[in-house]
Design a protein around this motif. Structure first.
Motif: not given
Ligand SMILES: Nc1ncnc2c1ncn2[C@@H]1O[C@H](COP(=O)(O)OP(=O)(O)OP(=O)(O)O)[C@@H](O)[C@H]1O
Ligand SMILES: [Mg+2]
Length: 311
Positions: A230, A215, A218, A227-228, A248-249, A222, A115-116
Motif C-alpha cells: 500500500i 479496513k 483489506l 502480498w498487499i 497493516c501488518d 487479504e 501480508r499487508k
C-alpha cells in the motif's frame, strides 16, 4: 542504539548525490539496513459497518476467487524507466535490491504474520510510490504469487501514471460506497500483479481513509493475495499514513538518501507504533559504492533459510 536508528542516521550522513530519474543513472538505488520487530497483536481501529454490503460473501473463498478472476483487464503502458520489472532487461539496475528486499520480507514472514505492508516516508518525493510499485512487481514475479498494489495516496496519487493506466474507478469511489471491491481491481499484462488505483479526486481524505471501509476492503482481499502493498501520503504533513498503518501488518519507511534530515525521519517514525515498523529502505543512494555501503549490504543480506521462490 537500535539498528533502525543507525540506518536513519546513515541516511542523513550519506553525502552521495542522487542522480535523478532513470535506472541507467542509479546503480544502487536501495538498501535495507535494518529490520525491526513486527506486531503480534492488531492495533485497535474504529471500523464501522460499511455502507454497501459485499456482493460476494467473505465466508466463501472460492466465490471470492472467481470474483477476482472477473476483475477488469486493462491495458497498462508502464514507465519502464521506473517500473523496473516491466522492462525487457531481466537484471535491470535496481532489480537486485528489490529481490533482496523481498527475501528479507520472506524471512520476517517465517516468524510473524506479514501480508499487508504500508510503504511510508516522512516528506514528499522520497520515493514511496517507486518502492511500493517495484516491491509489488518483484513479489508478483514469483510463480503463483499474487500481489496487490493499492494507491492509498488520495492527495497526490502517482501510481496509475507510473503504470500507465486509469486512476478510476479506484479506492476513493470504493471508500465512498460508490462501487464494489472487484470493480476497482485492475489486471494488466503482468500475470499475478493486481492494482487498485486512487480513484477520482476527493476532499476530506483523512475522514474517508478512516471511515471503516478501507479496513473492511483489506480484510476482504487479504485471503486472495500473498502480498498487499500500500502506497500512502507523506507521514509528516498529514495523518493518513498513521491511520492506514493500523490496518497493516507492518510499515516500510522509505528515506531519501542525502536528503531527508534525521530529525524529520525520527518525527515521522513516531507516527507509527514501534512494533509496526519493519525497517528502512534507503532510496537513491549513489551509483558509486563506497566501502561503507558495500559493508552495509553484506552485513544485512540474508544468507540462509530464504523462502524466496525462483522466478
Ligand atoms: N531510486 C530511484 N531511482 C530512480 N528514480 C527514482 C528513484 N526513487 C524515486 N524515483 C523517481 O523520483 C520521483 C519521486 O518518486 P516517487 O513519486 O516514488 O516519490 P513519492 O515519495 O511517492 O512522492 P510523492 O510525495 O509525490 O507521492 C519519481 O519520478 C520516481 O520515479
Ligand atoms: Mg507517491
Amino acid at each position: 542504539m537500535s539498528r533502525i536508528h543507525d540506518a536513519l542516521k546513515r541516511a542523513e550522513q550519506d553525502r552521495s548525490v542522487y542522480k535523478g530519474i532513470g535506472i541507467e543513472e542509479v546503480e544502487v538505488p536501495l538498501a535495507i539496513p535494518a529490520i525491526g520487530p513486527i506486531p503480534v497483536t492488531p492495533a485497535a481501529d474504529n471500523a464501522r459497518s460499511p455502507a454497501i454490503p459485499p456482493v460476494v460473501p467473505a465466508s466463501d473463498p472460492m466465490a471470492l476467487d472467481t470474483a477476482l478472476a472477473g476483475s477488469p483487464r486493462t491495458t497498462w503502458v508502464p514507465d519502464t524507466q521506473t517500473m523496473l520489472f516491466f522492462g525487457t532487461e531481466e537484471q535491470a539496475d535496481g532489480t537486485e535490491q528489490f529481490r533482496t528486499l523481498r527475501s528479507q520480507l520472506y524471512q520476517l514472514r517465517e516468524k510473524h504474520s506479514l501480508r499487508k505492508i504500508l510503504v511510508a516516508s516522512s516528506v514528499p518525493s522520497e520515493g514511496r510510490s517507486f518502492v511500493a510499485a517495484n516491491l509489488a512487481q518483484v513479489m508478483a514475479r514469483q510463480p503463483g504469487c499474487r500481489a496487490l498494489l493499492i494507491d492509498a495516496d488520495l492527495r497526490s496519487p502517482h501510481l496509475h501514471l507510473a503504470l500507465g493506466t486509469s486512476p478510476s474507478p479506484g479506492l476513493s469511489e470504493y471508500l465512498l460506497g460508490e462501487t464494489q471491491e472487484f470493480e476497482i481491481i485492475q489486471r494488466g499484462q503482468m500475470e499475478n500483479l493486481f492494482f487498485v488505483a486512487s480513484g477520482r479526486p476527493v476532499s476530506g481524505q483523512t475522514e474517508i481513509i478512516s471511515n471503516g471501509r478501507l479496513k473492511f476492503l483489506l480484510d476482504r482481499l487479504e485471503p486472495l493475495f500473498d502480498w498487499i502493498i500500500i502506497d500512502s501520503p507523506a507521514a509528516i504533513p498529514v495523518s493518513d499514513a498513521g491511520l492506514i498503518a493500523n490496518f497493516c501488518d507492518g510499515v516500510l519507511m522509505v528515506v531519501r538518501s542525502n536528503s531527508t534530515p534525521f530529525d524529520i525521519v525520527r518525527k515521522a517514525r513516531q507516527k507509527f507504533n514501534d512494533d509496526r515498523v519493519l525497517g528502512v529502505v534507503l532510496n537513491g543512494i549513489s551509483a558509486e559504492i563506497d566501502p561503507k555501503t558495500q559493508h552495509y549490504f553484506s552485513a544485512t543480506r540474508p544468507t540462509s533459510g530464504q523462502k524466496d521462490a525462483p522466478e
